[in-house]
Design a protein around this motif. Structure first.
Motif, PDB file in Angstrom:
ATOM      1  N   GLN A 154       0.821  -1.217   0.000  1.00  0.00           N
ATOM      2  CA  GLN A 154       0.000   0.000   0.000  1.00  0.00           C
ATOM      3  C   GLN A 154       0.850   1.260   0.000  1.00  0.00           C
ATOM      4  O   GLN A 154       0.383   2.333  -0.406  1.00  0.00           O
ATOM      5  N   TYR A 155       2.104   1.166   0.456  1.00  0.00           N
ATOM      6  CA  TYR A 155       2.974   2.340   0.549  1.00  0.00           C
ATOM      7  C   TYR A 155       3.909   2.487  -0.652  1.00  0.00           C
ATOM      8  O   TYR A 155       4.631   3.472  -0.746  1.00  0.00           O
ATOM      9  N   LEU A 156       3.898   1.513  -1.556  1.00  0.00           N
ATOM     10  CA  LEU A 156       4.815   1.513  -2.686  1.00  0.00           C
ATOM     11  C   LEU A 156       4.135   2.059  -3.938  1.00  0.00           C
ATOM     12  O   LEU A 156       2.921   1.930  -4.113  1.00  0.00           O
ATOM     13  N   ASP A 157       4.939   2.640  -4.832  1.00  0.00           N
ATOM     14  CA  ASP A 157       4.428   3.084  -6.129  1.00  0.00           C
ATOM     15  C   ASP A 157       4.366   1.933  -7.116  1.00  0.00           C
ATOM     16  O   ASP A 157       3.450   1.843  -7.935  1.00  0.00           O
ATOM     17  N   VAL A 158       5.374   1.075  -7.060  1.00  0.00           N
ATOM     18  CA  VAL A 158       5.489  -0.075  -7.942  1.00  0.00           C
ATOM     19  C   VAL A 158       5.720  -1.303  -7.086  1.00  0.00           C
ATOM     20  O   VAL A 158       6.524  -1.268  -6.143  1.00  0.00           O
ATOM     21  N   LEU A 159       5.026  -2.384  -7.393  1.00  0.00           N
ATOM     22  CA  LEU A 159       5.211  -3.632  -6.656  1.00  0.00           C
ATOM     23  C   LEU A 159       6.354  -4.428  -7.272  1.00  0.00           C
ATOM     24  O   LEU A 159       6.457  -4.550  -8.494  1.00  0.00           O
ATOM     25  N   GLY A 160       7.225  -4.949  -6.425  1.00  0.00           N
ATOM     26  CA  GLY A 160       8.207  -5.924  -6.858  1.00  0.00           C
ATOM     27  C   GLY A 160       7.839  -7.261  -6.251  1.00  0.00           C
ATOM     28  O   GLY A 160       7.244  -7.321  -5.168  1.00  0.00           O
ATOM     29  N   CYS A 161       8.166  -8.350  -6.914  1.00  0.00           N
ATOM     30  CA  CYS A 161       7.875  -9.669  -6.352  1.00  0.00           C
ATOM     31  C   CYS A 161       8.894 -10.682  -6.855  1.00  0.00           C
ATOM     32  O   CYS A 161       9.234 -10.702  -8.042  1.00  0.00           O
ATOM     33  N   ASN A 162       9.384 -11.515  -5.925  1.00  0.00           N
ATOM     34  CA  ASN A 162      10.319 -12.588  -6.249  1.00  0.00           C
ATOM     35  C   ASN A 162       9.593 -13.928  -6.202  1.00  0.00           C
ATOM     36  O   ASN A 162       8.948 -14.251  -5.197  1.00  0.00           O
ATOM     37  N   ILE A 163       9.680 -14.682  -7.278  1.00  0.00           N
ATOM     38  CA  ILE A 163       9.064 -16.011  -7.319  1.00  0.00           C
ATOM     39  C   ILE A 163      10.063 -16.999  -7.919  1.00  0.00           C
ATOM     40  O   ILE A 163      10.873 -16.633  -8.772  1.00  0.00           O
ATOM     41  N   TYR A 164      10.006 -18.247  -7.454  1.00  0.00           N
ATOM     42  CA  TYR A 164      10.907 -19.281  -7.991  1.00  0.00           C
ATOM     43  C   TYR A 164      10.169 -20.602  -8.210  1.00  0.00           C
ATOM     44  O   TYR A 164      10.594 -21.643  -7.711  1.00  0.00           O
ATOM     45  N   PRO A 165       9.056 -20.584  -8.966  1.00  0.00           N
ATOM     46  CA  PRO A 165       8.386 -21.856  -9.258  1.00  0.00           C
ATOM     47  C   PRO A 165       9.297 -22.767 -10.074  1.00  0.00           C
ATOM     48  O   PRO A 165       9.993 -22.323 -10.975  1.00  0.00           O
ATOM     49  N   GLY A 166       9.311 -24.032  -9.705  1.00  0.00           N
ATOM     50  CA  GLY A 166      10.153 -24.983 -10.425  1.00  0.00           C
ATOM     51  C   GLY A 166      11.547 -25.098  -9.869  1.00  0.00           C
ATOM     52  O   GLY A 166      12.283 -26.025 -10.238  1.00  0.00           O
ATOM     53  N   TRP A 167      11.919 -24.168  -8.978  1.00  0.00           N
ATOM     54  CA  TRP A 167      13.244 -24.249  -8.360  1.00  0.00           C
ATOM     55  C   TRP A 167      13.125 -24.444  -6.849  1.00  0.00           C
ATOM     56  O   TRP A 167      13.663 -25.392  -6.296  1.00  0.00           O
ATOM     57  N   TYR A 168      12.397 -23.554  -6.185  1.00  0.00           N
ATOM     58  CA  TYR A 168      12.163 -23.691  -4.746  1.00  0.00           C
ATOM     59  C   TYR A 168      10.762 -24.222  -4.440  1.00  0.00           C
ATOM     60  O   TYR A 168      10.382 -24.337  -3.288  1.00  0.00           O
ATOM     61  N   GLY A 169       9.974 -24.476  -5.466  1.00  0.00           N
ATOM     62  CA  GLY A 169       8.617 -24.964  -5.269  1.00  0.00           C
ATOM     63  C   GLY A 169       8.113 -25.627  -6.530  1.00  0.00           C
ATOM     64  O   GLY A 169       8.870 -25.845  -7.487  1.00  0.00           O
ATOM     65  N   PRO A 170       6.802 -25.950  -6.557  1.00  0.00           N
ATOM     66  CA  PRO A 170       6.221 -26.602  -7.742  1.00  0.00           C
ATOM     67  C   PRO A 170       6.391 -25.751  -8.991  1.00  0.00           C
ATOM     68  O   PRO A 170       6.486 -24.525  -8.923  1.00  0.00           O
ATOM     69  N   SER A 171       6.379 -26.391 -10.138  1.00  0.00           N
ATOM     70  CA  SER A 171       6.550 -25.685 -11.401  1.00  0.00           C
ATOM     71  C   SER A 171       5.379 -24.758 -11.679  1.00  0.00           C
ATOM     72  O   SER A 171       4.260 -24.972 -11.204  1.00  0.00           O
ATOM     73  N   ALA A 172       5.640 -23.724 -12.471  1.00  0.00           N
ATOM     74  CA  ALA A 172       4.583 -22.819 -12.924  1.00  0.00           C
ATOM     75  C   ALA A 172       3.931 -23.456 -14.139  1.00  0.00           C
ATOM     76  O   ALA A 172       4.244 -23.136 -15.279  1.00  0.00           O
ATOM     77  N   ASP A 173       2.993 -24.386 -13.903  1.00  0.00           N
ATOM     78  CA  ASP A 173       2.384 -25.093 -15.028  1.00  0.00           C
ATOM     79  C   ASP A 173       1.353 -24.208 -15.715  1.00  0.00           C
ATOM     80  O   ASP A 173       1.108 -23.063 -15.323  1.00  0.00           O
ATOM     81  N   ALA A 174       0.748 -24.724 -16.725  1.00  0.00           N
ATOM     82  CA  ALA A 174      -0.143 -23.924 -17.573  1.00  0.00           C
ATOM     83  C   ALA A 174      -1.351 -23.383 -16.809  1.00  0.00           C
ATOM     84  O   ALA A 174      -1.935 -22.375 -17.199  1.00  0.00           O
ATOM     85  N   GLY A 175      -1.740 -24.042 -15.704  1.00  0.00           N
ATOM     86  CA  GLY A 175      -2.913 -23.592 -14.952  1.00  0.00           C
ATOM     87  C   GLY A 175      -2.611 -22.560 -13.892  1.00  0.00           C
ATOM     88  O   GLY A 175      -3.531 -22.055 -13.240  1.00  0.00           O
ATOM     89  N   ALA A 176      -1.337 -22.225 -13.671  1.00  0.00           N
ATOM     90  CA  ALA A 176      -0.977 -21.287 -12.608  1.00  0.00           C
ATOM     91  C   ALA A 176      -1.360 -19.864 -13.002  1.00  0.00           C
ATOM     92  O   ALA A 176      -1.325 -19.483 -14.166  1.00  0.00           O
ATOM     93  N   ARG A 177      -1.722 -19.076 -11.968  1.00  0.00           N
ATOM     94  CA  ARG A 177      -2.088 -17.677 -12.184  1.00  0.00           C
ATOM     95  C   ARG A 177      -1.443 -16.822 -11.105  1.00  0.00           C
ATOM     96  O   ARG A 177      -1.033 -17.318 -10.062  1.00  0.00           O
ATOM     97  N   PHE A 178      -1.404 -15.523 -11.369  1.00  0.00           N
ATOM     98  CA  PHE A 178      -0.811 -14.573 -10.430  1.00  0.00           C
ATOM     99  C   PHE A 178      -1.789 -13.425 -10.256  1.00  0.00           C
ATOM    100  O   PHE A 178      -2.322 -12.891 -11.247  1.00  0.00           O
ATOM    101  N   ALA A 179      -2.028 -13.031  -8.990  1.00  0.00           N
ATOM    102  CA  ALA A 179      -2.991 -11.968  -8.712  1.00  0.00           C
ATOM    103  C   ALA A 179      -2.460 -11.056  -7.619  1.00  0.00           C
ATOM    104  O   ALA A 179      -1.613 -11.446  -6.800  1.00  0.00           O
ATOM    105  N   SER A 180      -2.972  -9.821  -7.600  1.00  0.00           N
ATOM    106  CA  SER A 180      -2.581  -8.826  -6.602  1.00  0.00           C
ATOM    107  C   SER A 180      -3.825  -8.108  -6.109  1.00  0.00           C
ATOM    108  O   SER A 180      -4.774  -7.885  -6.877  1.00  0.00           O
ATOM    109  N   ILE A 181      -3.807  -7.719  -4.833  1.00  0.00           N
ATOM    110  CA  ILE A 181      -4.934  -6.954  -4.302  1.00  0.00           C
ATOM    111  C   ILE A 181      -4.785  -5.470  -4.611  1.00  0.00           C
ATOM    112  O   ILE A 181      -5.696  -4.683  -4.349  1.00  0.00           O
ATOM    113  N   TYR A 182      -3.642  -5.075  -5.171  1.00  0.00           N
ATOM    114  CA  TYR A 182      -3.365  -3.671  -5.436  1.00  0.00           C
ATOM    115  C   TYR A 182      -3.526  -3.364  -6.923  1.00  0.00           C
ATOM    116  O   TYR A 182      -3.161  -4.177  -7.779  1.00  0.00           O
ATOM    117  N   GLN A 183      -4.043  -2.191  -7.210  1.00  0.00           N
ATOM    118  CA  GLN A 183      -4.138  -1.719  -8.592  1.00  0.00           C
ATOM    119  C   GLN A 183      -2.875  -0.910  -8.904  1.00  0.00           C
ATOM    120  O   GLN A 183      -2.892   0.305  -9.055  1.00  0.00           O
TER     121      GLN A 183
END
Length: 619
Positions: free
Chosen positions: A479-508
């Motif tokens: 809520q305090y940031l102008d731009v959101l940054g995000c680190n993700i590692y699907p397939g390396w530290y967790g399950p793979s980002a398969d075709a059904g995976a999605r990404f969502a944010s509560i911020y516009q």
């Protein structure tokens, strides 16, 4: 985003001493930071410095844990045969400055502790001239002495500091002794746990800066508004004639010349309209203009660019136009082998690899990189995300830790605020979601906005949970940031980002995927399901890219990372051997297969073949 005129903040070095086990017994504080050093009259102190390794700090504290009166700062020599002096800089080996001690002496490869540096030099003071001793950086705690007298200290491994030495320099032979301690501390910034090599030493340039008695210490200039072409800023003088003084600004290519008068604090605020033919700085056209400041006997030049950066809905607008930030993360490590990168030549190689990748943008992680890196990127047309080392788990409730983080943020912004290519100040990376951390980080966001309201604020966050194949970004810091940054590692530290995976944010708000990727040992090949192969890294990144294409509010990516880098946390024999292998380029400078996958992704974005939320970013 309209710029605001603000009062500059200085944070005393004394505020951050709570993070140290002991401090020098001196009343001398650091002088306000002098900026634009490459364009000033300087005398280099780079080169060969004698050094003494001192793991018990014998040269600093006595057997009662008090600061010794016979410390190594004195640079003593036995004057008669029976005198006891248990050190000798003259007969000690030498290190090159700038540089880290880890890669210059094999015995110091893993060393963390105190190393003493000593340098002799000749200087002839001139009447009417002031002199400042400037350090580009020293990791992590530095105590500085001139001719046997302690004159200041600094905490923080990646930001500059200086102290005035006028009147303390002898006419002729002089010597500097610096105690540098890179010991990690729980209360430090970064704390005692981080994923890069803790390179110790005087890792950046050291020089003397000569100025008139009253001189131009600092300035800030920026474009407020595209339509009106309004340029604003301030200039700060330092010295006995700083108040009510006349300061002139010239921009020769515009045939522009204007004079301003400082206030009682030596500061002059200004605002004027740029000519209609002003060319904006952009990655496609990194236009820089020559500036010349004059105040009394002092003249200071620089090259600056003018551009605007703002956020509108899910878009990042550069010069009023929506931009997709095609980037890569970079550590400040030499392009071939290990060691702290410190030269413009090394920086150019790293940045040229980024350009070959198709980048218009780089994330300089996880700490302020050297000034040469910023300026080289500016000339090459690369936008920059600049970050302070608030990393993982800081001591969130320690006032000294917060003060030190604010100090490093202040020094970073003070040094680099006139670089047109910096568009984001980042206040941290992968920090945990707690009330204490939120209070700490909010204070840093407020500090950054107070220091510079012309840029965007971000931080590298993490997803909080996965529900119905959707990864949610709802960190309250967002809520305090102008731009959101995000680190993700699907397939390396967790399950793979398969075709059904999605990404969502509560911020516009626009999102930069600040890290993603996988490790690979360059030249090691096999099946795409076999970890550490180049094929495995390629497959994981390919799956990441398919996920990225589905995020309508995505406006930038910086895969982790441009080049393999050293880390003591990476211990697997053969595959790692002390290297983080997530680089798109190996430690020997060889491009991996994943490099060309990202290159094609960026080519498709730049050509308009890929859209995000219906918006294309091609020509």
């Amino acid at each position: 985003m309209k710029a605001k005129i603000f009062h500059w903040l200085f944070v005393s070095v004394g505020l951050c001493m709570a993070v140290l086990p002991a401090r020098a017994q001196t009343d001398t504080l650091l002088a306000p930071l002098i900026t634009d050093v490459p364009y000033r009259h300087t005398i280099t102190l780079n080169g060969s410095w004698h050094y003494i390794v001192d793991p018990y700090q014998t040269g600093y504290i006595d057997y009662r844990y008090r600061q010794t009166t016979r410390g190594y700062f004195l640079n003593q020599h036995a004057e008669h045969p029976d005198q006891l002096v248990e050190y000798n800089f003259e007969t000690s080996p030498a290190l090159q400055v700038p540089g880290d001690w880890n890669t210059q002496d094999a015995k110091l490869f893993y060393y963390e502790g105190t190393v003493w540096y000593e340098r002799d030099f000749v200087y002839h003071p001139q009447s009417g001239r002031r002199v400042f001793l400037y350090f580009g950086a020293a990791n992590y705690h530095a105590v500085v002495a001139l001719n046997g007298k302690i004159i200041g200290e600094h905490v923080g491994g990646f930001t500059p500091f200086n102290m005035e030495v006028t009147g303390q320099l002898r006419n002729g032979n002089n010597f500097i002794v610096v105690m540098v301690d890179n010991t990690r501390h729980k209360e430090g910034v970064p704390t005692n746990n981080f994923d890069w090599w803790n390179y110790g030493g005087l890792t950046r340039d050291v020089c003397l800066i000569e100025t008139p008695e009253t001189f131009i210490q600092d300035y800030f200039i920026h474009l407020d508004d595209l339509r009106s072409r309004q340029i604003s800023g301030w200039v700060q003088l330092n010295g006995p004639q700083a108040a009510r003084a006349s300061v002139q600004l010239q921009i020769p290519e515009w045939r522009f010349s204007r004079s301003f008068t400082t206030d009682v604090q030596g500061r002059a605020y200004f605002s004027f309209q740029a000519p209609a033919n002003m060319e904006l700085w952009s990655p496609e056209h990194p236009r820089l203009y020559r500036l010349v400041w004059t105040a009394g006997n002092d003249t200071l030049g620089d090259e600056v660019g003018f551009r605007t950066i703002e956020v509108k809905g899910n878009d990042i607008l550069l010069n009023g136009k929506s931009v997709f930030l095609r980037g890569v993360s970079i550590h400040e490590e030499a392009p071939f082998g290990g060691g702290r990168a410190y030269s413009a030549a090394q920086d150019h190689i790293l940045l040229q690899w980024a350009k070959e990748l198709g980048c218009n943008y780089v994330r300089l992680a996880h700490y302020p990189h050297n000034e040469a890196m910023i300026r080289e990127a500016e000339k090459m047309g690369l936008l920059v995300w600049s970050e302070i080392p608030v990393y993982w788990t800081i001591d969130w409730t320690n006032p000294g830790t917060l003060a030190n983080a604010k100090q490093q943020l202040t020094e970073e912004i003070t040094r680099d605020k006139n670089r047109a290519n910096i568009i984001i100040w980042s206040v941290g990376n992968e920090t945990p979601r707690t009330a204490e951390r939120l209070k700490f980080m909010k204070a840093l966001v407020e500090q950054a906005r107070a220091l510079d309201s012309t840029r965007l604020i971000s931080a590298a966050l993490q997803i909080s949970h996965v529900r119905n194949d959707t990864s949610w970004l709802d960190d309250p810091l967002g809520q305090y940031l102008d731009v959101l940054g995000c680190n993700i590692y699907p397939g390396w530290y967790g399950p793979s980002a398969d075709a059904g995976a999605r990404f969502a944010s509560i911020y516009q708000k626009p999102l930069i995927m600040s890290e993603f990727g996988a490790g690979a040992l360059q030249g090691y090949h096999g099946d795409s399901t076999q970890r550490w192969t180049e094929e495995f890294q390629y497959r994981v990144l390919d799956e990441d890219i398919r996920l990225l294409k589905t995020i309508p509010f995505l406006r930038g990516t910086t895969p982790w990372i441009l080049k393999d880098f050293r880390s003591p946390k990476r211990l697997l024999p053969f595959y790692q051997d002390g290297w983080n292998r997530k680089g798109l380029v190996s430690d020997r400078g060889v491009k991996k297969e994943a490099f060309y996958l990202m290159q094609q992704f960026y080519t498709d974005i730049a050509s308009g073949k890929i859209s995000f939320g219906g918006e294309r970013f091609g020509p």
